[in-house]
Every structure is written in C-alpha cells, then in structure tokens.
Enzyme design. Structure first.
Site, PDB file in Angstrom:
ATOM      1  N   THR A   1      52.339  37.381  48.094  1.00 30.04           N
ATOM      2  CA  THR A   1      53.300  37.264  46.999  1.00 30.04           C
ATOM      3  C   THR A   1      54.715  36.866  47.435  1.00 30.04           C
ATOM      4  O   THR A   1      55.629  36.870  46.606  1.00 30.04           O
ATOM      5  CB  THR A   1      53.360  38.598  46.242  1.00 30.04           C
ATOM      6  OG1 THR A   1      53.617  39.652  47.200  1.00 30.04           O
ATOM      7  CG2 THR A   1      52.047  38.884  45.530  1.00 30.04           C
ATOM      8  N   GLU A   2      54.912  36.487  48.664  1.00 32.97           N
ATOM      9  CA  GLU A   2      56.255  36.224  49.171  1.00 32.97           C
ATOM     10  C   GLU A   2      57.002  35.160  48.363  1.00 32.97           C
ATOM     11  O   GLU A   2      58.170  35.345  48.014  1.00 32.97           O
ATOM     12  CB  GLU A   2      56.193  35.790  50.656  1.00 32.97           C
ATOM     13  CG  GLU A   2      55.887  36.921  51.611  1.00 32.97           C
ATOM     14  CD  GLU A   2      54.402  37.218  51.765  1.00 32.97           C
ATOM     15  OE1 GLU A   2      54.045  38.023  52.639  1.00 32.97           O
ATOM     16  OE2 GLU A   2      53.576  36.653  51.015  1.00 32.97           O
ATOM     17  N   VAL A   3      56.352  34.022  48.069  1.00 32.08           N
ATOM     18  CA  VAL A   3      57.077  32.945  47.385  1.00 32.08           C
ATOM     19  C   VAL A   3      57.513  33.356  45.983  1.00 32.08           C
ATOM     20  O   VAL A   3      58.466  32.793  45.442  1.00 32.08           O
ATOM     21  CB  VAL A   3      56.279  31.612  47.348  1.00 32.08           C
ATOM     22  CG1 VAL A   3      56.048  31.097  48.765  1.00 32.08           C
ATOM     23  CG2 VAL A   3      54.978  31.753  46.596  1.00 32.08           C
TER      24      VAL A   3
END
Length: 197
Positions: free
Chosen positions: A122-124
C-alpha cells in the site's frame, strides 16, 4: 523453545506497525538464531503487521537526509536479515499484512495465512515508494504480479496471495498449520536444511 526460535511482533495496539523498536528487536533475534532448527514468526493481536507506523514515518519529516537514510536502512536490514537467516523461517499470518508487513511475508521461507487475512503493498497509496520491500516481493511473486500490486496498492485476500505465490498455504487456523510445518521441519536433517537454504 527447544529447537524452535519463536519471534512474535508484540505491538498489538498499533497492529504491529513498525517503529524503531519493532524493527530493531526482530533484527537482533534473526541476526543470531544460534542452533535453532526453525524460526516461527507471528504477530500478536488483531493483525500480523500493518507495515510502518504512520506516526514514526511522520516524525521523519523533521529528520535530515542522512538521518532518513539511516532509518530506511534500519528497515532494509530487518528484511535482509530475515531473508539470510540460516534456519528455515515459517510465518503465521492473520488479520492484515500491509505495506512493509506484506514485505515481511515475502522474506520468509514458508508463510501460512488465516483464511480472512488481507494483504496489500500500500505504499504508493500514501505517496511512498516501496523500494525496501520490492526486491523481496519481486523475487517472491514475480514481476507480473508485482507490477500490478505494487502500482495499484489494491488489497487482496489470502486466496489471491497463495495464487501469486506470496504465501504457501491458506488455513482456517494459520497458527496451527504453522506449528504443523514447524514439526515437519524438525523431522528433517538440520545440516541438510541449512545447506539447502
């Protein structure tokens, strides 16, 4: 625990999200597993790991470039240490494994997830680059699946995680299945397993 080293993430109030201590303590444990024949990694509370603690990440805004580089290397060292662990590493995954938590799953040898576990890189979604976990994720699930899930940040269930190769098995009771795998690993030749790894 005899021939089994049990490493448990114990920050359940924050869904075992990484902060400095939650990175440094498992890094130390995995740095010297001694004669352990198997390492069992799990998380206490409702989730395996929700990735990086957002408060810890927000604090990085006040750090200079060098201090931020050191913090980034701290997490990279955790992943590299687990990946290089000489003993087989089994993970029992439940709840959520998000961001760095899903990256953590990619570093182990065998991961078993509870049926209702949700995964996501889920970083982006929050404007970050999943640089630290990318090598392990790509190695584990291949470039086709990695491009999809690293770029979209979409969540996926345990069945999909198994289909793409992030986990080895889905179970109604991941902890019990992980224990079964630990017992199986204790029946094989310890030197042969370490050399094979």
């Amino acid at each position: 625990d005899g021939d089994v080293l049990r490493v448990t993430l114990t920050r359940p109030d924050r869904r075992n999200a990484f902060d400095a201590a939650t990175i440094d303590q498992p890094t130390a444990a995995f740095s010297d597993v001694g004669d352990a024949r198997v390492v069992l990694l799990s998380g206490e509370g409702p989730s395996f790991s929700a990735g990086a603690d957002l408060d810890w990440m927000r604090a990085s805004v006040d750090l200079d470039a060098e201090a931020n580089r050191v913090e980034g290397l701290r997490l990279a060292t955790l992943f590299a240490t687990i990946d290089a662990c000489p003993a087989p590493v089994v993970a029992a995954v439940h709840g959520h494994a998000l961001g760095g938590g899903a990256g953590l799953v990619a570093t182990v040898d065998i991961a078993v997830a509870q049926t209702d576990t949700m995964f996501g890189f889920t970083e982006v979604r929050i404007g970050l680059i999943p640089a630290t976990i990318s090598p392990y994720v790509i190695d584990r699930i291949g470039t086709t699946a990695a491009r999809r899930y690293l770029l979209t940040a979409e969540l996926f269930d345990a069945t999909e995680a198994q289909r793409i190769g992030l986990i080895s098995a889905v179970a109604d009771d991941a902890a019990a299945e992980a224990e079964r795998l630990v017992e199986t690993l204790l029946t094989v030749g310890p030197d042969a397993v370490r050399i094979t790894k």
